[in-house]
Scaffold this active site. Sequence first.
Site, PDB file in Angstrom:
ATOM      1  N   HIS A 120       0.840  -1.202   0.000  1.00  0.00           N
ATOM      2  CA  HIS A 120       0.000   0.000   0.000  1.00  0.00           C
ATOM      3  C   HIS A 120       0.875   1.252   0.000  1.00  0.00           C
ATOM      4  O   HIS A 120       0.713   2.135  -0.841  1.00  0.00           O
ATOM      5  CB  HIS A 120      -0.933  -0.006   1.214  1.00  0.00           C
ATOM      6  CG  HIS A 120      -1.540   1.327   1.529  1.00  0.00           C
ATOM      7  ND1 HIS A 120      -2.500   1.912   0.733  1.00  0.00           N
ATOM      8  CD2 HIS A 120      -1.307   2.201   2.535  1.00  0.00           C
ATOM      9  CE1 HIS A 120      -2.835   3.089   1.253  1.00  0.00           C
ATOM     10  NE2 HIS A 120      -2.120   3.299   2.344  1.00  0.00           N
ATOM     11  N   HIS A 136      13.245  11.242  11.312  1.00  0.00           N
ATOM     12  CA  HIS A 136      12.543   9.949  11.294  1.00  0.00           C
ATOM     13  C   HIS A 136      13.232   8.940  12.199  1.00  0.00           C
ATOM     14  O   HIS A 136      12.799   7.797  12.285  1.00  0.00           O
ATOM     15  CB  HIS A 136      12.482   9.399   9.869  1.00  0.00           C
ATOM     16  CG  HIS A 136      11.705  10.274   8.936  1.00  0.00           C
ATOM     17  ND1 HIS A 136      10.350  10.150   8.767  1.00  0.00           N
ATOM     18  CD2 HIS A 136      12.080  11.314   8.163  1.00  0.00           C
ATOM     19  CE1 HIS A 136       9.926  11.064   7.909  1.00  0.00           C
ATOM     20  NE2 HIS A 136      10.959  11.789   7.525  1.00  0.00           N
TER      21      HIS A 136
END
Lengths: 385, 290, 520
Positions: free
Chosen positions: C68, C298
């Site tokens: 996805h 991140h």
Amino acid sequence: MSASKTIKSLIGLLGAVLTFAPAAAMAGYELNLHPGVTKISHEIYDLHMLVLWIVTIVGILVFGVMIYSIINHRKSKGVTPATFHESTTVEVIWTVIPFVILVAIAVPATKTLLQMSDMSNPDINIKVVGWQWKWEYDYLDNGVHYFSNLADSSVKASELGSGADVYKVDHYLREVDHPMVVPVGKKVRLLITGADVIHSWWVPKLGVKHDAIPGHVNESWFRADKVGTYRGQCAELCGKGHGFMPIVVKVVSEADYQSWLGEQKKAAMAAAQSTNKVFTKDELMKHGEKVYNSSCAACHQPNGKGLPGVFPALAGSKTVDGPIEGHLHTVVFGRPGTAMQAFGKQLSAVDIAAVVTYERNSFGNHMGDMAQPSDVVAVEKQNSK
Amino acid sequence: MSEQKYYLPEPSYWPLVGSIGLFTTVFGFAHALEYGNGGVGNLTMMYIGLAIIAFMMFGWFGTVIRESEGGKYNAQVDTTFRMAMMWFIFSEVMFFAAFFGALFYARQLSVPWLGGADPVTHQYLWPKFSAGWPLLHTPDPSKYAAPKDVIDAAGIPLLNTIILLSSSVTVTLAHHALKANKRGALTFWLLITVILGFTFLGFQAHEYIEAYTELNLKLTSGIYGTTFFMLTGFHGLHVTIGATMLTIMLLRVLKGHFKPDHHFAFEAASWYWHFVDVVWVGLFIFVYWL
Amino acid sequence: MSDHHHPTGIKRWLFTTNHKDIGTLYLWFSFIMLLMGGSMAMVIRAELYEPGLQFVNPNFFNMMTTLHGLIMVFGAIMPATVGLANWCIPMMIGAPDMALPRMNNWSFWILPFAAFMLVSPMFMGGHFMAGQGPNFGWTFYEPLSGQYGKLAFFIFAIHLLGISSIMGSINIIATILNMRAPGMTLMKMPMFVWTWLITAFLLIAVMPVLAGAVTMMLTDKYFGTAFFEAAGGGDPVLFQHVFWFFGHPEVYIMILPAFGIVSQIIPTFSRKKLFGYASMVYATAAIAFLSFIVWAHHMFVVGMPVAGELYFMYATVMISVPTAVKVFNWTATMWRGSMTFEVPMLWAVAFVFLFTIGGFTGLMLGVAPADFQYTDTYFVVAHFHYVLVTGALFAIIGGVYYWLPKWTGHMYNETLSKTHFWLSVISVNVLFFPQHFLGLEGMPRRIPDYSPMFADWNRISSLGGFVFGASQLLFLFIVIKTIRGGEKATDQVWEGAEGLEWTVPSPAPYHTFETAPEVK
Ligand code: HEA
Ligand code: HEA
Ligand code: CUA
Ligand SMILES: [Cu+2]
């Protein structure tokens, strides 16, 4: 899933969207970060609220101007468009203001960050190792050492199509067999590392989250202010069991902690002795099933059929239906380069003997033989040269 | 030169041939890596793919050369080509940057950390390991056997530096000759450049053989071997590409292509050559010398 | 040119060198990928509708999440913006086509092969439901990805995507810098062209780094190198540094063209020039520059030295400043305009509101100590869907409505498309807003099953997701309907529209500006 639940959910959402506070009061609809039970977690919470308020206010101002404009500056209201399209003064102002706001955020953030990384003067040191998919705790100061697996009740209920009502399972997916136990008010220093892939040790209410990196050790610490049980989950994708390796920390009084330590040491001694014992096949099968479900079933599946193409089946497998030494060897040393780990480092000789016996006599395998702990020790010795 | 309008090519099947070639190559290679060299996808499939790519290059560049020699490209098209080549080289620079980044990270951070700059990592996981560069002992020698020694910068590498730097000069001389329409000098200097390029590659191959057979310096000897072979290997690959480009330019020169004011392909090849040269200087300093 | 013979049928699309055809190919490809990636999201939301495992096993779930993410990023959003660039840039700057038309074709025709490489392992040997496709998250962190059995296919898929993007970007840069009509100076270019110029630069700078990252994975796994192995002196965290050096600019690669689209739409329907054009250009450049030096936000919990954490925190929150300039400029453009709310404008306004919310949560994430609590939870998932779905995707949909009449010569159906908008904008908030709460409550991301304590908000989120997904089928229907027929569009299409693309007929002829227009 009943229709009334759905409706309740929708009403809950409506409440949340309309007004934050009343919805928060509704049972079951947590909205915000929990302040937690350590000084750091409180500071993080304050920082979170500070920035949340800042962006809410900035948001209200900016969106307010936009909404005003959208309502009033319409062609349908006969407005003729203005012609201005730049203004250095305005542009400088709205570049400087955000900058100032950011500095105001950075100051407290820096303070908190520096405190978080202050590892000095720990009272207790625990080495934490992330494994696929369990945690290993090693109390460096007093030799207590054990693995912490997802609780049995959750293992069964979380199987695909188990049909179990997970609402009835105690702390579904957030309960373990052996929690970490620490005394209240003491600075606990964690030395976190990974055995196979990266995991992340996270307990929100303690304000700790740190990655467990194979080959490197990360330091982190907490000092819990309140006795209680605090739960968290692995927070870095680590393969298929990532959602199934929770963390439970029991914060207890100093006295309880000491007696817990005592029990652990006794249990360890008993386990060491049982390596020399000879077990009956029934004993091995019974214990083996337990070990299998906590250590093997995640991949090979509870029915021993594996996942075709991903994890091999044990039912009718060449190794399992082959010579027992080979089977023991595979379990003890693993298969390098595959997901099959070396369980010799994680399980006791008794566990391995039991699980091998179990595998050879289940899932349609009828080898009929069994392994004793002494066989496991022999395999370990023979190959460690 | 003659056309006023920007030349827009007709529909062409070369790009699709190129895609099929690329796909065949990588699918075959991936299949061979995962399943061993058998079944539908294997190294044969990869070679077929490479052949398709080569075929596409001949076809596509052939068309471009014909169009160019046929005078269909005006100055604006030339500018496009120049920009495209410059940005392509920039992308190559960034590719090397990733590997240089890995080298610096290993030298400045991860190796020192493992060796004690990060005390807990050292104490609990690698107590026997001490840091150093070149890395003559790895943290876990049972997995990564360390090299006995590394290549000395003062030997072949220095020689190769001289060779490559000289070749940058000779290709520039060739370019000047082309602009002055001195075809003889052009051919001569270009030939020398190509010879220097292949000599460089020969030495490099020799050095690799020595590393593998005598120094036990291999791709698998820990982070030193890793960065050493990946950086010099990719550079060597680029030298091969550059030298091939220059060889083709030489052949075209012999066929009488290029004019003093219209020779983009030649320039592109020489830019590429300078780029390969600059990367080498970086390699010489950070991989071999320091 | 135009009197030459052109292939028809399938050959037209396979061999085309026409920027409009190639733009159309990109746009359809991205739409198909949106449906594919969206279907996977539906599997995710269905499984998460209730606690307990109902439909798929954990491995399959991980594969859904991974594919996805990858398909949406590399298959849906990026190709959609490239498609818009192909269609619009030559028309906006008065060029006859893209600078390198054959290479343009190649950039596109690599994509389907790359997509095939990416998903084909799903179907290789064994059971489909076992989930044999990539299952390590779209960020494919080592060493987890190294355990994956068919890694080579994944790696080469990324290489192919990289080649495609680099060639596409070279083409766009060359077109913009070299093909502008006389008088179209840089500072007169439409904002969309500016944002793409800078995006293309970002792409050329970071795609090779991504290629480097996967190459290191390849040699680590198959040829025994030690980049990410501490036992050989490397570090798994090195992978994350290399990945995010690509990954962070990548998220701006997805949003900058969206900024460009919105900067075209808002002035048109406000009937007023874009406020602060020059500062918009500088802000875009500043965002691009900053995007190279913030990547480790991140990685706040990987255990960087504290100086590193501090630096990356300061640099990260700085990005809010140029982004703030953009938001304020859009607001000022609307201020005292004469606004109408045709469908493209609705999407653009929704973009400004909802992207800003996503930006706000981004700012929260950038505050390092707080990120210790947020990271790898649904709070992050909520953040990036606000910037990606209600940001990038909303702008793209708005852009499609905006230029669809120019492409097809027909107006879209007003009622249907308003329905599409309102359904989407409501359901998308039902889908993603509760995910903030889930994250703050402590729900990690990338888990197939969860404790009942998270059940309520997940159920709501899933319901929103199903409605949002269904609404996009309506979009598909509207687009096909518009292509087939509908009210004729004028050349100008929108009353307030300015720019060269609105001076050519609707639908735009196959070749435009074969002789360059003069721009005053
Ligand atoms: C289009 C894509 C996009 C965009 C535009 C952004 C924008 C930003 N992002 Fe986001 N981000 C992602 C896509 C994007 N992000 C993705 C995909 C991930 C997850 C990746 C993964 O792990 O899978 C991620 C994750 C992510 C993280 C890591 C979270 C974690 O995993 O722990 C962080 C941390 O700093 C972050 C920060 C930011 C910031 C500061 C911005 C800023 O650019 C936002 C700036 C905008 C504003 C601030 C709003 C407008 C400003 C005003 C109205 C003025 C007022 C301003 C002030 C109050 C100062 N992002
Ligand atoms: C770039 C753009 C992008 C877009 C557009 C989307 C769109 C959506 N995303 Fe996703 N998402 C990512 C990028 C994107 N996402 C990334 C990068 C990740 C991280 C992956 C990782 O962790 O590795 C992620 C992860 C992610 C998660 C977390 C998964 C996890 O952590 O395990 C979830 C969960 O809800 C989710 C949901 C959705 C939904 C419901 C949509 C919807 O907007 C989709 C709507 C579209 C459709 C549904 C298609 C059209 C309809 C049909 C084809 C018909 C079928 C429809 C029905 C049956 C109703 N996404
Ligand atoms: Cu361990 Cu996730
Ligand atoms: Cu980022």
